[in-house]
Design a protein around this motif. Structure first.
Motif, PDB file in Angstrom:
ATOM      1  N   GLU A 106     -54.739 -46.475  75.489  1.00  0.00           N
ATOM      2  CA  GLU A 106     -55.159 -45.603  74.389  1.00  0.00           C
ATOM      3  C   GLU A 106     -54.368 -44.294  74.409  1.00  0.00           C
ATOM      4  O   GLU A 106     -53.920 -43.803  73.370  1.00  0.00           O
ATOM      5  N   ARG A 107     -54.178 -43.738  75.603  1.00  0.00           N
ATOM      6  CA  ARG A 107     -53.458 -42.472  75.699  1.00  0.00           C
ATOM      7  C   ARG A 107     -51.946 -42.670  75.602  1.00  0.00           C
ATOM      8  O   ARG A 107     -51.213 -41.699  75.392  1.00  0.00           O
ATOM      9  N   SER A 108     -51.501 -43.910  75.748  1.00  0.00           N
ATOM     10  CA  SER A 108     -50.087 -44.202  75.507  1.00  0.00           C
ATOM     11  C   SER A 108     -49.770 -44.247  74.029  1.00  0.00           C
ATOM     12  O   SER A 108     -48.604 -44.162  73.621  1.00  0.00           O
ATOM     13  N   ASP A 109     -50.831 -44.425  73.226  1.00  0.00           N
ATOM     14  CA  ASP A 109     -50.657 -44.542  71.775  1.00  0.00           C
ATOM     15  C   ASP A 109     -50.103 -43.237  71.206  1.00  0.00           C
ATOM     16  O   ASP A 109     -50.770 -42.200  71.237  1.00  0.00           O
ATOM     17  N   VAL A 160     -48.199 -41.474  81.754  1.00  0.00           N
ATOM     18  CA  VAL A 160     -48.036 -41.152  80.341  1.00  0.00           C
ATOM     19  C   VAL A 160     -48.039 -39.634  80.233  1.00  0.00           C
ATOM     20  O   VAL A 160     -48.953 -38.975  80.745  1.00  0.00           O
ATOM     21  N   ARG A 161     -47.025 -39.068  79.599  1.00  0.00           N
ATOM     22  CA  ARG A 161     -46.888 -37.612  79.538  1.00  0.00           C
ATOM     23  C   ARG A 161     -46.802 -37.146  78.086  1.00  0.00           C
ATOM     24  O   ARG A 161     -46.315 -37.887  77.226  1.00  0.00           O
ATOM     25  N   ALA A 178     -52.272 -39.812  81.634  1.00  0.00           N
ATOM     26  CA  ALA A 178     -52.901 -41.013  82.213  1.00  0.00           C
ATOM     27  C   ALA A 178     -51.946 -41.596  83.248  1.00  0.00           C
ATOM     28  O   ALA A 178     -50.723 -41.440  83.152  1.00  0.00           O
ATOM     29  N   THR A 179     -52.519 -42.277  84.235  1.00  0.00           N
ATOM     30  CA  THR A 179     -51.723 -42.862  85.320  1.00  0.00           C
ATOM     31  C   THR A 179     -52.301 -44.216  85.702  1.00  0.00           C
ATOM     32  O   THR A 179     -53.525 -44.399  85.748  1.00  0.00           O
TER      33      THR A 179
END
Length: 585
Positions: free
Chosen positions: A370-373, A297-298, A306-307
């Protein structure tokens, strides 16, 4: 059928019994019923096949088989006593069967029917008969059973032509026939081989594969397909079009109603026009070989936020792009649809199934989600290749249940403390959430309420002292310690040393009896039960953990689980959190 017809009176007794039992079990195992052949003919209590309700095992119907090919009249009238004996044995069952059927290999006469019905002697059981006409109807409904019992005749005919294995009697016959057929199929073409099968519904399936790399050029195979989708088929049409464009991961089946024409074009062995058939567009037949993947996720600055790592589970290609399915750590699955043209947008869809994953992996997956949100860029690297980046308009994802997130956090704490992995099972309940939280509170040095209103047993030694007299009169505070405390959670045993049970006021259920026994000198060995007053809970804590935390008083912490009520007596505890009354540990 004339060569295969079963003549019931001419069967031997063993064949008759086996065939009838097979037919009855097949016919009456349905609609919530189960039929079973009873082992031990002759001493079976008047039952050869019984039919029962599947859920309750209530007896519904009894079948009694009698191999009387000559009937039971005239010179065989003595056979009626055998029938009567079987019927009366069945009627001794509790409760007796409401329906009893006599099965014989020839038709019964009117007088025979009357004689059997008189045998019930006032019992309300209904008596019926099953004879060749009814048995023939069952054969017609279950032709595979008839074929199994008449296959010897087929073997005799086929042996004349040196093809005994075509009867498929012996274990290796099917393999021999399939090998012979496969050899003939592969001999049709220098360029194409064929695999074939027959589905459970009897539908033949034929698949083609190239024998040579130039098969498509030297002997091309094609389909001319005309489809007609109705307005009700919009979803099917969309799935079919996406499968053509990005490759079919799951089979897409076109029913015959949407296929207006289908023509197979190619050599003579392949070409034909088909009507009234269904068509299935599916993935390649070869098993998928998983490849390692990494998904990032960038943010807008191309920084990795996140990975997760995992493997591919399926790959497919169509005329306009590729589909890649991946399964990542912690139960996250993704489907990447990657267009061939950089001008077209791609897509990534998510699914989660946390069953079987450890709490640590699930927590990583939750943080990834969550960090993809709201993220705008995802990167996919397959087998160490340069990442494929897809850019999206930031979108909000559905948040996970806060109670589940807190549960996973508690499980991770326990995993770290006990140095083990807790894998989430298919089913969890409120008690799992509660005990995970209680165990965490105890390890962290807190006191909390025991969820059950249990009593604590003790044994009197017969001696009196002021403390015991007070306990038996008005009750008093109590602290009871046990050497260990263990919890079974998801197949793992979690155990901690020495736990204390505290109550500011306990009563003895047997107080009056115990006082009398002490006064009479008969109290030694007497069992008593200690119970917190007014339905209050025992407060439990680990003395060593409480001391290590720097706490000197027992203050009862709430469970504090969203959607789960505290113990009904928690609000009345004098040493609850926020109340001034406490007790020294």
């Amino acid at each position: 059928m004339s060569q295969r017809r079963i003549i019931w009176p001419k069967l031997d007794e063993v064949t008759f019994n086996d065939l009838v039992e097979s037919l009855l079990v097949r016919e009456f195992t349905r609609d919530g019923m189960i039929a079973m052949a009873v082992d031990g003919r002759g001493g079976d209590g008047g039952i050869d096949v019984d039919v029962r309700a599947r859920r309750t095992e209530q007896l519904i119907h009894v079948f009694q088989l009698k191999y009387f090919p000559e009937g039971f009249s005239g010179g065989h009238v003595n056979r009626r006593s055998q029938i009567q004996g079987s019927l009366l044995e069945a009627l001794k069952l509790t409760p007796p069967p409401p329906l009893w059927t006599l099965v014989v290999p020839r038709k019964v006469t009117v007088k025979e029917r009357q004689a059997v019905r008189k045998m019930r002697k006032g019992h309300p059981v209904r008596i019926e008969f099953m004879t060749p006409p009814e048995l023939d109807n069952l054969l017609a409904k279950h032709p595979d059973i008839e074929r199994r019992f008449t296959i010897d005749r087929e073997v005799e005919i086929l042996s004349v032509f040196k093809r005994e294995e075509a009867a498929l009697v012996k274990a290796g016959d099917l393999r021999s026939e399939l090998n012979r057929m496969s050899d003939r199929l592969h001999g049709r073409s220098e360029y194409w081989g064929a695999a074939f099968s027959v589905g459970p519904d009897g539908t033949p399936v034929e698949s083609f594969f190239p024998k040579r790399a130039d098969a498509g050029e030297r002997e091309p195979l094609g389909l001319n397909l005309t489809l007609g989708f109705s307005p009700d088929d919009n979803d099917l049409k969309k799935r079919f079009e996406m499968a053509l464009k990005f490759g079919p991961i799951e089979p897409v089946k076109l029913p015959a109603r949407v296929i207006q024409s289908l023509e197979k074009v190619g050599p003579e062995w392949f070409s034909e026009t088909l009507e009234g058939i269904a068509l299935q567009l599916g993935p390649a037949g070869d098993a998928h070989l998983p490849l390692p993947v990494r998904v990032d996720v960038r943010d807008e600055s191309d920084h990795v936020r996140a990975t997760l790592r995992g493997t591919t589970t399926a790959l497919a290609a169509g005329y306009g792009g590729t589909t890649v399915d991946v399964k990542l750590e912690g139960g996250v699955s993704q489907r990447w649809m990657l267009p061939s043209s950089v001008k077209e947008p791609g897509s990534v869809t998510f699914e989660t199934s946390f069953i079987g994953s450890s709490a640590r992996d699930i927590r990583r997956a939750l943080r990834f989600l969550e960090r993809s949100d709201g993220a705008g860029i995802f990167g996919l690297s397959v087998d160490g290749a340069k990442p494929i980046l897809l850019t999206f308009a930031p979108s909000r994802m559905s948040p996970h249940d806060p109670r589940f997130v807190a549960f996973i956090d508690d499980l991770c704490f326990l995993e770290d403390h006990f140095e083990l992995s807790l894998h989430l099972p298919a089913q969890t309940d409120r008690s799992d959430l509660l005990w995970a939280r209680i165990m965490r509170l105890l390890i962290e040095g807190y006191a909390t309420a025991h969820p059950f209103n249990r009593t604590y047993g003790a044994t009197l030694d017969g001696t009196r002292d002021p403390g015991l007299d007070m306990l038996l009169s008005d009750g008093q505070a109590a602290v009871i310690q046990e050497s260990s405390f263990a919890l079974q959670l998801f197949g793992e045993r979690l155990e901690i040393d020495r736990i204390a049970y505290y109550s500011h006021h306990v009563l003895v259920d047997e107080a009056s009896t115990a006082r009398d026994a002490l006064a009479n000198g008969t109290a030694a060995g007497m069992k008593i039960s200690l119970r917190p007053i007014d339905g209050l809970p025992w407060v439990i804590y680990v003395p060593a953990a409480l001391e290590a935390s720097g706490r000197t008083t027992v203050i009862t912490q709430p469970w504090n689980l969203e959607g789960l009520s505290e113990h009904p007596g928690y609000s009345r505890l004098p040493n609850r959190l926020g109340n001034q009354s406490t007790v020294e540990a």
